[in-house]
Scaffold this motif. Structure first.
Motif, PDB file in Angstrom:
ATOM      1  N   TRP A 185       6.194  -9.585 -14.496  1.00  0.00           N
ATOM      2  CA  TRP A 185       6.207  -8.640 -14.989  1.00  0.00           C
ATOM      3  C   TRP A 185       7.138  -8.404 -15.784  1.00  0.00           C
ATOM      4  O   TRP A 185       7.342  -7.822 -17.458  1.00  0.00           O
ATOM      5  N   ASP A 227      12.849   1.240 -14.691  1.00  0.00           N
ATOM      6  CA  ASP A 227      11.384   2.223 -14.961  1.00  0.00           C
ATOM      7  C   ASP A 227      11.734   2.952 -13.822  1.00  0.00           C
ATOM      8  O   ASP A 227      11.188   2.884 -12.402  1.00  0.00           O
ATOM      9  N   SER A 281      10.927  -0.735  -0.230  1.00  0.00           N
ATOM     10  CA  SER A 281      10.507  -0.394  -1.489  1.00  0.00           C
ATOM     11  C   SER A 281       9.341   0.786  -1.431  1.00  0.00           C
ATOM     12  O   SER A 281       8.802   1.072  -0.576  1.00  0.00           O
ATOM     13  N   ALA A 282       9.070   1.137  -2.337  1.00  0.00           N
ATOM     14  CA  ALA A 282       7.508   2.693  -2.537  1.00  0.00           C
ATOM     15  C   ALA A 282       6.848   1.605  -2.141  1.00  0.00           C
ATOM     16  O   ALA A 282       5.888   2.269  -1.220  1.00  0.00           O
ATOM     17  N   ASN A 339       4.651   3.103   1.275  1.00  0.00           N
ATOM     18  CA  ASN A 339       2.691   3.822   0.894  1.00  0.00           C
ATOM     19  C   ASN A 339       2.401   2.666   1.929  1.00  0.00           C
ATOM     20  O   ASN A 339       1.134   3.798   2.550  1.00  0.00           O
ATOM     21  N   HIS A 365       0.307   2.976  -7.339  1.00  0.00           N
ATOM     22  CA  HIS A 365       1.070   3.253  -6.025  1.00  0.00           C
ATOM     23  C   HIS A 365       1.592   2.275  -5.367  1.00  0.00           C
ATOM     24  O   HIS A 365       2.630   1.639  -4.494  1.00  0.00           O
ATOM     25  N   GLY A 366       1.785   0.612  -6.311  1.00  0.00           N
ATOM     26  CA  GLY A 366       2.502  -0.300  -5.932  1.00  0.00           C
ATOM     27  C   GLY A 366       1.321  -1.382  -5.651  1.00  0.00           C
ATOM     28  O   GLY A 366       1.390  -1.022  -5.742  1.00  0.00           O
ATOM     29  N   ASN A 391       1.051   6.792 -14.021  1.00  0.00           N
ATOM     30  CA  ASN A 391       0.834   5.753 -14.370  1.00  0.00           C
ATOM     31  C   ASN A 391      -0.030   5.005 -15.224  1.00  0.00           C
ATOM     32  O   ASN A 391      -0.326   4.417 -15.775  1.00  0.00           O
ATOM     33  N   ASP A 418       3.055  10.851  -3.340  1.00  0.00           N
ATOM     34  CA  ASP A 418       3.453  10.074  -3.529  1.00  0.00           C
ATOM     35  C   ASP A 418       5.056  10.496  -4.573  1.00  0.00           C
ATOM     36  O   ASP A 418       4.560  10.527  -6.174  1.00  0.00           O
ATOM     37  N   HIS A 427       8.050   8.372  -8.977  1.00  0.00           N
ATOM     38  CA  HIS A 427       8.097   8.822 -10.351  1.00  0.00           C
ATOM     39  C   HIS A 427       7.891  10.514 -10.656  1.00  0.00           C
ATOM     40  O   HIS A 427       8.544  10.638 -11.449  1.00  0.00           O
ATOM     41  N   LYS A 486      12.387   3.135  -5.319  1.00  0.00           N
ATOM     42  CA  LYS A 486      13.173   2.919  -6.736  1.00  0.00           C
ATOM     43  C   LYS A 486      14.870   3.892  -6.762  1.00  0.00           C
ATOM     44  O   LYS A 486      15.277   3.573  -7.114  1.00  0.00           O
TER      45      LYS A 486
HETATM   46  C1  LIG Z   1       4.117   6.479  -8.017  1.00  0.00           C
HETATM   47  C2  LIG Z   1       4.497   5.269  -7.607  1.00  0.00           C
HETATM   48  N1  LIG Z   1       4.664   4.698  -6.376  1.00  0.00           N
HETATM   49  C3  LIG Z   1       4.434   3.313  -6.076  1.00  0.00           C
HETATM   50  C4  LIG Z   1       5.700   2.775  -6.728  1.00  0.00           C
HETATM   51  C5  LIG Z   1       6.070   1.231  -5.884  1.00  0.00           C
HETATM   52  O1  LIG Z   1       6.826   0.735  -6.368  1.00  0.00           O
HETATM   53  P1  LIG Z   1       8.159  -0.422  -6.418  1.00  0.00           P
HETATM   54  O2  LIG Z   1       7.313  -1.968  -7.077  1.00  0.00           O
HETATM   55  O3  LIG Z   1       9.594  -0.420  -6.407  1.00  0.00           O
HETATM   56  O4  LIG Z   1       7.218  -0.681  -5.183  1.00  0.00           O
HETATM   57  C6  LIG Z   1       5.006   2.940  -8.022  1.00  0.00           C
HETATM   58  C7  LIG Z   1       5.481   1.917  -9.166  1.00  0.00           C
HETATM   59  O5  LIG Z   1       6.016   1.711 -10.164  1.00  0.00           O
HETATM   60  C8  LIG Z   1       5.060   4.149  -8.850  1.00  0.00           C
HETATM   61  O6  LIG Z   1       4.327   4.031  -9.918  1.00  0.00           O
END
Ligand SMILES: Cc1ncc(COP(=O)(O)O)c(C=O)c1O
Length: 461
Positions: free
Chosen positions: A55, A90, A145-146, A150, A174-175, A237, A265, A268, A292
């Motif tokens: 990325w 981000d 991490s998110a 998830n 959602h990642g 997103n 979630d 953001h 995040k």
């Molecule tokens: C709504 C949402 N959930 C989860 C994620 C995943 O986050 P990460 O890449 O830090 O695991 C993102 C990443 O942009 C996101 O926008």
């Protein structure tokens, strides 16, 4: 809104003019980033595209900007350029790079604290008590991490319901969670635009409907085979798409009626305030995910559970013998992360912080709106708390399908390059700016000067 109007809006700038400006901007970038070019040539030998995560090569620049340092809302690269940073990792640095309170908390204790021991610290108690008060969910677990949070939440939902499918909304992200990397194409589930597929049988794992479409949601859940709906409070997103009046009430009613878990979630939407969209809209998720922002940029995420999910999860590992949920991670909830998270939650993710950042973000929103109008472009800008984004379409979209009509990678990538050449970083994959407590009104004015100049270049006869 007429969809053709949105499609037309993306074509309202002459592509030949864009190509000419891109050429000029690439020359300017190369001339002013010789150290990055040298680093890139070296980096390409050991990393695809010269970056540790692919990325990072997709900011619209001919080769990556290699960062050297960052503080507050400023970032410096190895060529010595200082940027106003509206990307802020981000959201990972939503409250500014190296927030002094967080840095203080970890620097003070680092030598004594160590980092990872596979044992809880007392900080974990303070952190989860704070999260319970903030989001109204009694039980919490951590992740790195998110994305991971998830995945963990979806695994628990499948374990708890005995169902195999998940439902997501078209245009979501959602990642890198395999079974959510899908979208609607001609009413069917298909691999998501811009994400390489791994051939998973998405018909088996996933249902997708448009956001704000209650009838489609009701139909999709009526089969009784969906373990969980995974949703943001408002979508963020594919541009920003607000939940329509009554949508969340219907979502909660239908998920309850069909025995489907609701995972919210907030990763953001924490841009809205200290308890995100859940606090603002009064949501009642079964599971809540947040990543995040929690630890001043140190990788971390949390997921919270209501009473029923918490009881189920406890039961899963009651014994006899050693057993676990089937997910985790050796570094999850390490002492360093928890120390940073405690400081961030206690002193940074507060109403006072948001009062300041929201005011500056509102000034940015107004500025972008006025400049879009001045240059007579069929675009619109929206704001959610301290997050501001514009789309190449005249009206706010109701769902991901509408928002997708506004995609124009040529304009977007060139805009990011144009801004970077003038000392401003915007968030890649979006026309999005985040406002931290360190961002000033002068930073917003600097953005306005470049935006005005760029739109003049894009449109002047
Ligand atoms: C709504 C949402 N959930 C989860 C994620 C995943 O986050 P990460 O890449 O830090 O695991 C993102 C990443 O942009 C996101 O926008």
């Amino acid at each position: 809104m007429a969809l053709s109007a949105a499609a037309e809006a993306t074509h309202s700038i002459d592509p030949q003019r864009l190509a000419r400006i891109r050429g000029e901007e690439e020359v300017r970038f190369r001339q002013s980033h010789p150290a990055a070019q040298r680093a890139f040539h070296q980096a390409e030998k050991t990393m695809p595209h010269g970056v540790p995560l692919h990325w990072m090569s997709q900011w619209g620049t001919p080769y990556p900007i290699y960062a050297q340092a960052a503080h507050g809302a400023r970032l410096r690269d190895i060529d010595g350029h200082e940027y106003i940073d509206f990307c802020l990792g981000d959201s990972a640095a939503l409250y500014g790079h190296g927030h002094p309170v967080v840095m203080d908390a970890i620097a003070r204790d680092l030598t004594e604290l160590g980092t990872s021991y596979m044992l809880p610290t007392e900080d974990s108690i303070a952190v989860t008590e704070d999260l319970s008060r903030r989001f109204g969910l009694p039980y919490w677990q951590l992740a790195t991490s998110a994305t991971d949070a998830n995945r963990f939440a979806l695994r628990v939902a499948r374990q708890m319901t005995g169902r195999d499918k998940v439902l997501v909304f078209n245009g979501k992200y959602h990642g890198s969670v395999d079974d959510t990397q899908v979208e609607l194409q001609n009413g069917r589930v298909a691999p998501q635009h811009g994400i390489a597929s791994n051939g998973l049988d998405y018909d088996r794992t996933t249902r997708v409907v448009e956001f704000n479409d209650v009838a489609a949601l009701e139909e999709a859940l009526s089969h009784g085979d969906v373990a969980a709906v995974l949703a943001e409070p408002h979508m963020t997103n594919i541009g920003m798409i607000p939940a329509a009046e009554g949508f969340h009430t219907a979502l909660r009613e239908i998920t309850r009626k069909t025995g489907t878990l609701l995972i919210i979630d907030e990763t953001h939407t924490i841009c809205l305030g200290p308890s995100g969209g859940t606090g603002e809209l009064g949501l009642e998720p079964d599971i809540l995910v947040l990543g995040k922002v929690l630890s001043g940029g140190i990788p971390s995420a949390v997921w919270g559970m209501n009473e029923a999910v918490g009881a189920f999860v406890k039961d899963l590992t009651r014994g006899p013998g050693i057993n676990h949920y089937g997910f985790g991670g050796t570094l999850v909830a390490n002492a360093l992360t928890l120390r940073a998270m405690r400081a961030t939650l206690s002193h940074v993710i507060t109403p006072e912080t948001y009062a300041g950042t929201t005011e500056i973000a509102a000034a940015l929103e107004t500025q972008i709106r006025e400049l879009i109008k001045k240059h007579n472009l069929p675009w619109h800008v929206s704001r959610m708390g301290c997050r501001v984004e514009y789309l190449y379409m005249p009206d706010v979209p109701r769902n991901g399908g509408e928002a997708a009509m506004a995609r124009n990678d040529d304009i977007e990538l060139l805009s990011h390059l144009y801004f970077a050449n003038r000392g401003i970083l915007l968030t890649p994959f979006h026309n999005m700016a985040l406002i931290s407590p360190a961002t000033t009104i002068e930073d917003v004015r600097a953005h306005g000067a470049v935006f005005d100049e760029m739109l003049t270049a894009f449109t002047a006869g």
